[in-house]
Write a protein that holds these residues in place. Structure first.
Motif, PDB file in Angstrom:
ATOM      1  N   VAL A  86      38.577  39.972  31.042  1.00  0.00           N
ATOM      2  CA  VAL A  86      38.105  39.161  31.780  1.00  0.00           C
ATOM      3  C   VAL A  86      39.369  39.438  32.837  1.00  0.00           C
ATOM      4  CG1 VAL A  86      36.756  38.133  33.268  1.00  0.00           C
ATOM      5  CG2 VAL A  86      36.431  38.378  31.194  1.00  0.00           C
ATOM      6  N   PRO A  87      38.956  39.965  34.569  1.00  0.00           N
ATOM      7  CA  PRO A  87      40.073  39.595  35.071  1.00  0.00           C
ATOM      8  C   PRO A  87      40.220  38.231  35.774  1.00  0.00           C
ATOM      9  CG  PRO A  87      38.635  41.419  36.355  1.00  0.00           C
ATOM     10  CD  PRO A  87      38.093  40.952  34.394  1.00  0.00           C
ATOM     11  N   VAL A  88      41.010  38.004  35.998  1.00  0.00           N
ATOM     12  CA  VAL A  88      40.925  36.558  36.391  1.00  0.00           C
ATOM     13  C   VAL A  88      40.692  36.807  38.267  1.00  0.00           C
ATOM     14  CG1 VAL A  88      43.003  34.504  36.316  1.00  0.00           C
ATOM     15  CG2 VAL A  88      43.050  36.445  34.678  1.00  0.00           C
ATOM     16  N   ALA A  89      40.253  35.749  38.220  1.00  0.00           N
ATOM     17  CA  ALA A  89      39.999  34.983  39.448  1.00  0.00           C
ATOM     18  C   ALA A  89      40.357  34.552  40.730  1.00  0.00           C
ATOM     19  CB  ALA A  89      38.103  34.714  39.776  1.00  0.00           C
ATOM     20  N   PRO A  90      40.353  34.679  41.707  1.00  0.00           N
ATOM     21  CA  PRO A  90      41.550  33.855  42.602  1.00  0.00           C
ATOM     22  C   PRO A  90      41.389  31.988  42.193  1.00  0.00           C
ATOM     23  CG  PRO A  90      40.599  35.654  44.088  1.00  0.00           C
ATOM     24  CD  PRO A  90      39.405  35.204  42.288  1.00  0.00           C
ATOM     25  N   ARG A  91      39.952  31.908  42.125  1.00  0.00           N
ATOM     26  CA  ARG A  91      40.297  30.164  41.487  1.00  0.00           C
ATOM     27  C   ARG A  91      40.884  30.347  40.585  1.00  0.00           C
ATOM     28  NH1 ARG A  91      38.475  25.251  43.389  1.00  0.00           N
ATOM     29  NH2 ARG A  91      39.331  23.715  42.592  1.00  0.00           N
ATOM     30  N   VAL A  92      40.599  30.709  39.708  1.00  0.00           N
ATOM     31  CA  VAL A  92      40.392  30.517  38.410  1.00  0.00           C
ATOM     32  C   VAL A  92      42.524  30.483  37.903  1.00  0.00           C
ATOM     33  CG1 VAL A  92      40.328  31.509  36.158  1.00  0.00           C
ATOM     34  CG2 VAL A  92      38.378  30.881  37.251  1.00  0.00           C
ATOM     35  N   ALA A  93      42.903  31.712  38.966  1.00  0.00           N
ATOM     36  CA  ALA A  93      44.540  32.091  38.866  1.00  0.00           C
ATOM     37  C   ALA A  93      44.966  30.980  39.467  1.00  0.00           C
ATOM     38  CB  ALA A  93      44.845  32.540  39.338  1.00  0.00           C
ATOM     39  N   ALA A  94      44.276  29.704  40.483  1.00  0.00           N
ATOM     40  CA  ALA A  94      45.782  28.786  41.119  1.00  0.00           C
ATOM     41  C   ALA A  94      44.883  27.287  40.246  1.00  0.00           C
ATOM     42  CB  ALA A  94      44.252  29.287  42.301  1.00  0.00           C
ATOM     43  N   ASP A  95      44.215  27.271  39.498  1.00  0.00           N
ATOM     44  CA  ASP A  95      43.963  25.985  38.725  1.00  0.00           C
ATOM     45  C   ASP A  95      45.311  26.613  37.287  1.00  0.00           C
ATOM     46  OD1 ASP A  95      42.109  24.773  40.018  1.00  0.00           O
ATOM     47  OD2 ASP A  95      40.392  25.702  38.942  1.00  0.00           O
ATOM     48  N   TRP A  96      44.774  28.114  36.705  1.00  0.00           N
ATOM     49  CA  TRP A  96      45.466  27.885  35.687  1.00  0.00           C
ATOM     50  C   TRP A  96      47.266  27.841  36.161  1.00  0.00           C
ATOM     51  CZ3 TRP A  96      43.180  32.479  32.145  1.00  0.00           C
ATOM     52  CH2 TRP A  96      43.421  32.236  31.312  1.00  0.00           C
ATOM     53  N   GLY A  97      47.949  28.366  36.804  1.00  0.00           N
ATOM     54  CA  GLY A  97      49.258  28.602  37.176  1.00  0.00           C
ATOM     55  C   GLY A  97      49.850  26.595  37.369  1.00  0.00           C
ATOM     56  N   ALA A  98      48.123  25.420  38.107  1.00  0.00           N
ATOM     57  CA  ALA A  98      48.482  25.088  38.108  1.00  0.00           C
ATOM     58  C   ALA A  98      48.520  23.395  36.712  1.00  0.00           C
ATOM     59  CB  ALA A  98      47.777  24.167  39.217  1.00  0.00           C
ATOM     60  N   ILE A 105      46.070  36.580  39.655  1.00  0.00           N
ATOM     61  CA  ILE A 105      44.957  36.793  39.599  1.00  0.00           C
ATOM     62  C   ILE A 105      44.647  38.615  39.584  1.00  0.00           C
ATOM     63  CG2 ILE A 105      43.627  37.910  42.268  1.00  0.00           C
ATOM     64  CD1 ILE A 105      44.787  35.214  43.475  1.00  0.00           C
ATOM     65  N   GLY A 106      43.929  39.239  38.917  1.00  0.00           N
ATOM     66  CA  GLY A 106      43.348  40.185  38.901  1.00  0.00           C
ATOM     67  C   GLY A 106      43.605  40.931  37.148  1.00  0.00           C
ATOM     68  N   ALA A 107      44.610  39.788  36.685  1.00  0.00           N
ATOM     69  CA  ALA A 107      45.555  40.210  35.451  1.00  0.00           C
ATOM     70  C   ALA A 107      44.077  39.907  33.696  1.00  0.00           C
ATOM     71  CB  ALA A 107      46.689  38.662  34.921  1.00  0.00           C
ATOM     72  N   MET A 108      44.037  40.541  33.341  1.00  0.00           N
ATOM     73  CA  MET A 108      42.595  41.044  32.022  1.00  0.00           C
ATOM     74  C   MET A 108      43.051  39.832  31.363  1.00  0.00           C
ATOM     75  SD  MET A 108      41.119  43.284  32.953  1.00  0.00           S
ATOM     76  CE  MET A 108      39.905  43.201  32.295  1.00  0.00           C
ATOM     77  N   PHE A 109      42.290  38.818  31.089  1.00  0.00           N
ATOM     78  CA  PHE A 109      41.896  38.047  30.314  1.00  0.00           C
ATOM     79  C   PHE A 109      41.636  38.307  28.471  1.00  0.00           C
ATOM     80  CE2 PHE A 109      40.247  34.159  27.799  1.00  0.00           C
ATOM     81  CZ  PHE A 109      41.626  34.007  27.051  1.00  0.00           C
ATOM     82  N   ARG A 110      42.382  39.076  27.861  1.00  0.00           N
ATOM     83  CA  ARG A 110      41.282  38.864  26.309  1.00  0.00           C
ATOM     84  C   ARG A 110      41.595  37.824  25.619  1.00  0.00           C
ATOM     85  NH1 ARG A 110      43.876  43.169  28.463  1.00  0.00           N
ATOM     86  NH2 ARG A 110      42.585  44.468  28.896  1.00  0.00           N
ATOM     87  N   ALA A 111      40.656  37.510  24.441  1.00  0.00           N
ATOM     88  CA  ALA A 111      40.337  36.285  23.470  1.00  0.00           C
ATOM     89  C   ALA A 111      40.024  37.478  22.351  1.00  0.00           C
ATOM     90  CB  ALA A 111      39.531  35.485  24.076  1.00  0.00           C
ATOM     91  N   PRO A 112      40.204  38.002  21.749  1.00  0.00           N
ATOM     92  CA  PRO A 112      39.841  38.497  20.742  1.00  0.00           C
ATOM     93  C   PRO A 112      39.177  37.841  19.521  1.00  0.00           C
ATOM     94  CG  PRO A 112      42.059  38.874  20.406  1.00  0.00           C
ATOM     95  CD  PRO A 112      41.356  38.093  22.184  1.00  0.00           C
ATOM     96  N   GLY A 113      40.012  36.695  19.325  1.00  0.00           N
ATOM     97  CA  GLY A 113      39.822  35.278  18.062  1.00  0.00           C
ATOM     98  C   GLY A 113      38.407  34.915  18.562  1.00  0.00           C
ATOM     99  N   GLN A 114      37.994  34.972  19.877  1.00  0.00           N
ATOM    100  CA  GLN A 114      36.881  33.874  20.203  1.00  0.00           C
ATOM    101  C   GLN A 114      36.161  35.182  19.914  1.00  0.00           C
ATOM    102  OE1 GLN A 114      36.726  31.335  22.785  1.00  0.00           O
ATOM    103  NE2 GLN A 114      38.463  31.257  23.748  1.00  0.00           N
TER     104      GLN A 114
END
Length: 525
Positions: free
Chosen positions: A147-159, A181-190
């Motif tokens: 999933v590409p990381v959304a802007p608000r998500v990226a801000a919270d992630w970085g903080a 922002i826009g990086a692909m987050f993958r969770a194959p374990g989940q």
């Protein structure tokens, strides 16, 4: 109607079904489920599980949920408690003996047993139509493909990078850094965990290899969890609580959620003529903030596991609200009531869905603080919630930590009934802010006649820890007036909370709204 010369959002209108939530991919998934013949419960489950991939710092299968829903063709509101308890072997006595005054946020001691997945399986089996295999398929696909990381998500992630520890840093960081922002987050374990749940139901999560992964990880981190804690974890049906505010009935999930706080707050506000005040003025903010101080103080004293919450009737009694309202000076701020040690959080996701048959769902789902405990299971990368940080370590307190006991939760779904008809499923994210947010949402609708989107868009303020946090949406003149009343005023670093809502109009048309403070949207068909 909004001024189309200015930036903003219009309410979303639809005739067959509608979803509003904090990420567009989850909203789209919910609508896809409705169009495939699923009902609102199916859609809410599919969207909620995907939110754990889209917003992993806020929620996930290692967390809890609360649900209010109204069956199609009925105005009855049902409640499901999807929260878990402390491991059986843990007790506040042990932590006090170690010199601890609070449950450490980023510790195995703060990890309560996650029950959201049991709740989703229960609802899918007993209320839904399509089955868990169909409902989990979208999240499995996105977890594998990314999933590409959304802007608000990226801000919270970085903080919140510092919250992650051990294996969690491998699963939720790239080269030790937050995903931009826009990086692909993958969770194959989940994805693999979800495949097992799709095949085996709740047992795919609460027994066998997946449960062993969680237990072994927690015990290595100093926890006392065991396989029986997970095997016995279960959601339960309960009865909503409610009270009236002018022409509406506000319906809330009962304790161990803090929904009763919103009801007490509205009862206090009913003692004032809020409608005669400037909706965005200092006087309204002052009265709301003072009322919230009193309501939250009651929350801290009384709310706990439902088996230990003995003062709920007193908290919701009209005479209690009248006595508290009499303590408010319309011109001067009171000192903040003494707060207890229970931790509060900022991160939650919310989803609401209404289908073509009128079934309405209000679902809130969280791992508590950003990235929860910061502990992820070593094999599958399941982030574990730190909901146990909501316990008190005070001896004899109703919310005192005990093995098997559920802590007071901040997450609350909401619903509004008008003339005995369910009209508005809604939710407001933002941790401790949520009861205040529910009260302001109701007041914006009732006292000032705002539409759903305007109700959500309006500027917010919250008295928290002795500071009145006032968003930049208020002019400096309002902040100055509040300071002159004795409030310690600050502009918060980030926007306060988020919200989504759906109105079921009398003509059958659905009206949806989603908070611009988040990345999400309302979608319908």
């Amino acid at each position: 109607m909004r001024d189309f010369h200015l930036p903003g959002r219009s309410p979303v209108l639809a005739g067959n079904g509608l979803c509003a939530t904090s990420h567009p991919l989850a909203a789209k998934t919910a609508i896809d489920i409705l169009q495939r013949g699923g009902n609102a419960i199916d859609a809410a489950i599919a969207g909620a599980v995907l939110l754990g991939i889209c917003e992993p710092h806020m929620t996930g299968i290692g967390g809890d949920c609360f649900v209010l829903y109204s069956p199609g063709g009925s105005d009855e509101v049902r409640a499901l408690n999807g929260s878990g308890g402390a491991p059986a072997a843990l007790d506040a006595v042990q932590l006090r003996a170690e010199g601890k005054a609070v449950v450490p946020l980023r510790s195995a001691e703060a990890v309560t047993i996650p029950v959201a997945m049991d709740a989703f399986c229960h609802l899918a089996e007993n209320v839904g139509i399509l089955g868990m295999d169909a409902l989990l398929a979208p999240a499995i696909s996105y977890a594998e493909e990314g999933v590409p990381v959304a802007p608000r998500v990226a801000a919270d992630w970085g903080a919140n990078v510092s919250a992650l520890q051990g294996a969690a840093r491998e699963f939720y960081l790239q080269d030790g850094n937050a995903l931009p922002i826009g990086a692909m987050f993958r969770a194959p374990g989940q994805a693999e965990v979800l495949r097992r749940i799709a095949r085996d139901g709740r047992d795919g999560f609460y027994t066998g290899e997946v449960a062993e992964d969680m237990v072994e990880t927690l015990r290595a981190a100093g926890g006392v969890h065991d396989s029986e804690d997970f095997a016995q974890a279960a959601c339960f049906e309960t009865t909503p609580v409610s009270s009236s505010y002018k022409q509406i009935e506000m319906v809330q999930h009962p304790p161990n959620g803090q929904g009763a706080t919103a009801l007490l707050l509205l009862n206090i506000l009913a003692e004032f003529d809020i409608a005669a005040m400037d909706p965005w003025g200092a006087q309204r903010l002052h009265i709301e903030s003072e009322a919230a101080k009193l309501a939250y103080d009651a929350r801290n004293r009384f709310l706990a596991d439902p088996d230990h919450c003995a003062r709920l009737d007193h908290m919701l009694a009209p005479e209690t609200a009248r006595k508290l309202a009499a303590l408010i000076d319309p011109r001067r701020a009171m000192p903040s009531p003494a707060s207890l040690s229970e931790a509060v959080h900022k991160d939650t996701v919310y989803i609401t869905v209404v289908d073509r048959d009128g079934m309405a769902v209000s679902l809130i789902y969280s791992i508590f603080h950003p990235f929860g405990s910061g502990i992820a299971s070593n094999k599958f990368g399941i982030l574990m919630q730190n909901r146990g940080a909501g316990f008190s370590l005070e001896a004899g307190h109703p919310n005192e930590l005990k093995g098997g006991k559920r802590p007071m939760h901040t997450i609350i779904p909401g619903m509004i009934r008008e003339a005995d008809r369910v009209t508005v499923p809604f939710g407001v994210m933002g941790g401790a802010y949520q009861p205040k947010g529910h009260a302001r949402f109701a007041s914006n609708l009732v006292d000032f006649g705002l539409d759903l989107q305007s109700t959500i868009d309006g500027p917010r303020a919250f008295a928290d820890g002795g500071v009145l946090k006032v968003e930049r949406g208020y002019p400096d003149a309002v902040r100055q007036q509040l300071a002159e009343m004795g409030h310690r005023v600050e502009i918060p670093d980030s926007a306060i909370g988020g919200a989504q809502a759906i109105r079921i109009r009398a003509d059958g048309v659905l009206e949806g709204a989603s908070d611009p403070r988040k990345d999400g949207c309302a979608l319908g068909y």
